[in-house]
Write an enzyme that holds these catalytic residues in place. Structure first.
Site, PDB file in Angstrom:
ATOM      1  N   TYR A  10       0.837  -1.200   0.000  1.00  0.00           N
ATOM      2  CA  TYR A  10       0.000   0.000   0.000  1.00  0.00           C
ATOM      3  C   TYR A  10       0.875   1.254   0.000  1.00  0.00           C
ATOM      4  CZ  TYR A  10      -4.106  -2.848   0.940  1.00  0.00           C
ATOM      5  OH  TYR A  10      -5.124  -3.765   0.837  1.00  0.00           O
ATOM      6  N   SER A  11       2.093   1.134  -0.483  1.00  0.00           N
ATOM      7  CA  SER A  11       3.082   2.207  -0.387  1.00  0.00           C
ATOM      8  C   SER A  11       2.653   3.481  -1.113  1.00  0.00           C
ATOM      9  CB  SER A  11       4.416   1.730  -0.961  1.00  0.00           C
ATOM     10  OG  SER A  11       5.324   2.787  -1.102  1.00  0.00           O
ATOM     11  N   ASN A  12       2.567   4.576  -0.355  1.00  0.00           N
ATOM     12  CA  ASN A  12       2.315   5.881  -0.974  1.00  0.00           C
ATOM     13  C   ASN A  12       3.505   6.313  -1.827  1.00  0.00           C
ATOM     14  OD1 ASN A  12      -0.223   6.287   0.395  1.00  0.00           O
ATOM     15  ND2 ASN A  12       0.946   6.748   2.249  1.00  0.00           N
ATOM     16  N   LEU A  34       5.744   4.377  -3.513  1.00  0.00           N
ATOM     17  CA  LEU A  34       5.772   3.692  -4.809  1.00  0.00           C
ATOM     18  C   LEU A  34       4.628   4.155  -5.698  1.00  0.00           C
ATOM     19  CD1 LEU A  34       6.745  -0.020  -3.991  1.00  0.00           C
ATOM     20  CD2 LEU A  34       8.210   1.849  -4.790  1.00  0.00           C
ATOM     21  N   HIS A  35       3.484   4.449  -5.089  1.00  0.00           N
ATOM     22  CA  HIS A  35       2.330   4.908  -5.879  1.00  0.00           C
ATOM     23  C   HIS A  35       2.659   6.224  -6.577  1.00  0.00           C
ATOM     24  CE1 HIS A  35      -1.850   6.242  -6.676  1.00  0.00           C
ATOM     25  NE2 HIS A  35      -2.107   4.945  -6.741  1.00  0.00           N
TER      26      HIS A  35
END
Length: 296
Positions: free
Chosen positions: A67-69, A71-72
């Site tokens: 759920y990495s912000n 990486l997003h």
């Protein structure tokens, strides 16, 4: 568009909450700078992109969870600005909403398991990845380190240019969530002692935030525990606080970082830490896409 032509600007907005007890609070809304490249992530990435350009790299490789912000935002930026992105993910393959976005944005994914991800701080971790992707520039987890911190310094100037609109001549301190401590360190560097920076730790002590910050700055800040028992630990009080805040002033929060940080500020104000009339700037560090990992 060239990424170096894009400098998003975050609005500084006053908020009214019943627990402020005379403390004046304004929120620097990094969650509003862009629908996809949201929050503090772009500011941390900007310096790494500059390093990649100077090195002749064609893209970036970095790490994060499902759920990495970070990486997003990285994957979205890669798609928008036309550079390659690779993500090294914690755990085993799963199609979370965030992971589905990463794939749609064109990020190449590698799942490291849990043991493999824990090895990210060990000497030699990056060697096989540099060999496999020699054309990519490696970015630490969360965009951390001095390079990421320096990119966040612009936030101080962005806030200061909007003080007049609030009717403020000055402010007394900053308050924000600390996940890696990078944004906090960047604020401390930019402030150069003018105003203190308070970091509400969204992760336990063993995540090394204090060491990260100390490696960049020696003073001008304070870290307080706001982890509520661990990273991604969520409890009914926190969820009720997030819901009540949005209902009262329309400020959307998420439970990993911004919710914990603002709840910690409430508790500090109720304990008498800040006198009425104190003016605080709270940084909304984004991360709202990660709310998709929590059931209503």
């Amino acid at each position: 568009m060239d990424p170096f032509d894009w400098l998003p600007h975050a609005p500084l907005e006053p908020v009214q909450l019943d627990w402020l007890r005379g403390v004046e609070l304004a929120v620097l809304r990094l969650d509003l700078i862009d629908p996809l490249i949201s929050g503090n992530k772009w500011f941390k990435l900007s310096g790494h992109l500059a390093l990649a350009r100077r090195a002749g790299a064609s893209g970036l490789i970095s790490l994060g969870g499902a759920y990495s912000n970070h990486l997003h935002a990285l994957a979205a930026a890669g798609q928008r600005f036309g550079f390659a992105t690779v993500g090294l993910l914690r755990g085993h393959p799963q199609d979370t909403p965030t992971v589905l976005d990463l794939k749609a944005f064109g990020m190449q994914l590698h799942w490291l398991g849990y043991g493999g991800y824990r090895a990210r701080h060990e000497p030699g971790f990056w060697e096989p990845w540099h060999a496999h992707y020699p054309h990519l520039h490696a970015v630490p987890e969360g965009g951390g380190g001095l390079t990421g911190a320096l990119g966040c310094g612009v936030l101080v100037e962005q806030a200061r240019t909007q003080l007049n609109a609030l009717g403020w001549a000055d402010y007394d301190a900053w308050w924000l969530a600390a996940g890696t401590g990078t944004t906090l360190a960047g604020l401390v560097l930019a402030e150069a002692g003018a105003h203190p920076v308070y970091g509400a730790l969204a992760v336990p002590d063993d995540h090394g935030v204090a060491r990260t910050v100390q490696s960049i700055v020696a003073q001008g800040y304070e870290l307080l525990d706001a982890s509520r028992g661990g990273f991604a630990k969520v409890d009914p009080l926190l969820l009720a606080f997030i819901d009540a805040t949005q209902q009262q002033c329309g400020l959307p929060l998420e439970p990993l970082y911004t919710g914990k940080a603002l709840l910690a500020l409430k508790q500090q104000i109720e304990a008498g830490r800040f006198a009425p009339g104190t003016r605080l700037i709270f940084i909304h560090t984004g991360g709202l896409q990660g709310r998709r990992g929590f059931n209503p």
